[in-house]
Design an enzyme around this catalytic site. Sequence first.
Site, PDB file in Angstrom:
ATOM      1  N   GLU A 258       0.762  -1.142  -0.168  1.00 23.00           N
ATOM      2  CA  GLU A 258      -0.161   0.003  -0.105  1.00 23.00           C
ATOM      3  C   GLU A 258       0.818   1.063   0.248  1.00 23.00           C
ATOM      4  O   GLU A 258       0.602   2.189  -0.596  1.00 23.00           O
ATOM      5  CB  GLU A 258      -1.009   0.081   1.251  1.00 23.00           C
ATOM      6  CG  GLU A 258      -1.956  -1.077   1.054  1.00 23.00           C
ATOM      7  CD  GLU A 258      -3.142  -0.661   0.180  1.00 23.00           C
ATOM      8  OE1 GLU A 258      -3.203   0.282  -0.379  1.00 23.00           O
ATOM      9  OE2 GLU A 258      -3.628  -1.797  -0.603  1.00 23.00           O
TER      10      GLU A 258
ATOM     11  N   ASN B 113       0.976   3.969  -3.185  1.00 24.91           N
ATOM     12  CA  ASN B 113       0.702   5.369  -2.894  1.00 24.91           C
ATOM     13  C   ASN B 113       1.815   6.082  -3.389  1.00 24.91           C
ATOM     14  O   ASN B 113       1.607   7.042  -4.002  1.00 24.91           O
ATOM     15  CB  ASN B 113       0.589   5.675  -1.348  1.00 24.91           C
ATOM     16  CG  ASN B 113      -0.767   5.551  -0.735  1.00 24.91           C
ATOM     17  OD1 ASN B 113      -1.635   4.833  -1.629  1.00 24.91           O
ATOM     18  ND2 ASN B 113      -1.060   5.397   0.382  1.00 24.91           N
TER      19      ASN B 113
ATOM     20  N   ARG C  94      -9.434   4.319  -7.527  1.00 26.16           N
ATOM     21  CA  ARG C  94      -8.709   4.213  -6.353  1.00 26.16           C
ATOM     22  C   ARG C  94      -9.585   4.126  -5.453  1.00 26.16           C
ATOM     23  O   ARG C  94     -10.794   4.940  -5.270  1.00 26.16           O
ATOM     24  CB  ARG C  94      -7.837   5.277  -6.156  1.00 26.16           C
ATOM     25  CG  ARG C  94      -6.710   5.436  -7.387  1.00 26.16           C
ATOM     26  CD  ARG C  94      -6.141   4.388  -8.074  1.00 26.16           C
ATOM     27  NE  ARG C  94      -5.310   3.588  -7.214  1.00 26.16           N
ATOM     28  CZ  ARG C  94      -4.435   2.517  -7.541  1.00 26.16           C
ATOM     29  NH1 ARG C  94      -4.515   2.248  -8.822  1.00 26.16           N
ATOM     30  NH2 ARG C  94      -3.927   1.687  -6.908  1.00 26.16           N
TER      31      ARG C  94
END
Length: 152
Positions: free
Chosen positions: A57, A61, A116
Amino acid sequence: MKDGKKLVGARVVNEMSMRLPSLSVNEGMARAAVSAFCAQLDPVATDIADIKCAVSEAVTNCIVHGYRNTVGMIYITVKLCEGGVVRIEIKDRGCGIEDVGQARQPLYTTDAENERSGMGFTVMESFCDKVRVYSKCGKGTTVTLFKRLNTK
């Protein structure tokens, strides 16, 4: 902090650093390298899975939000500390986050047209004991993940 023991500031016993271009193909490399390094503490399998998810994650990002349609470097430092504490720092020098508090809210995303979910920080928080986020617009973002491993 789940068990009340100190996560931040524990004495470092081993450390590794790496840097990768912000290409989506490198997300798996980051996840594999960090989890392999943490494996020397002989953690339970679920802790390794948690680390993989949180790192995925954070790196995603950087790729999707930090560098937005350009390639930059992602810097990863992993520190293994006394008491089975792992400190993972994932940093970019991308666009930064204007409002970190807002960005940490579930379902908030700046990339809605690409579908997203806005759950990146929520996922990181669910798999780690502590998550710190520091960001400055135009300078980049640093996410620090803390996890106390259950060792065999």
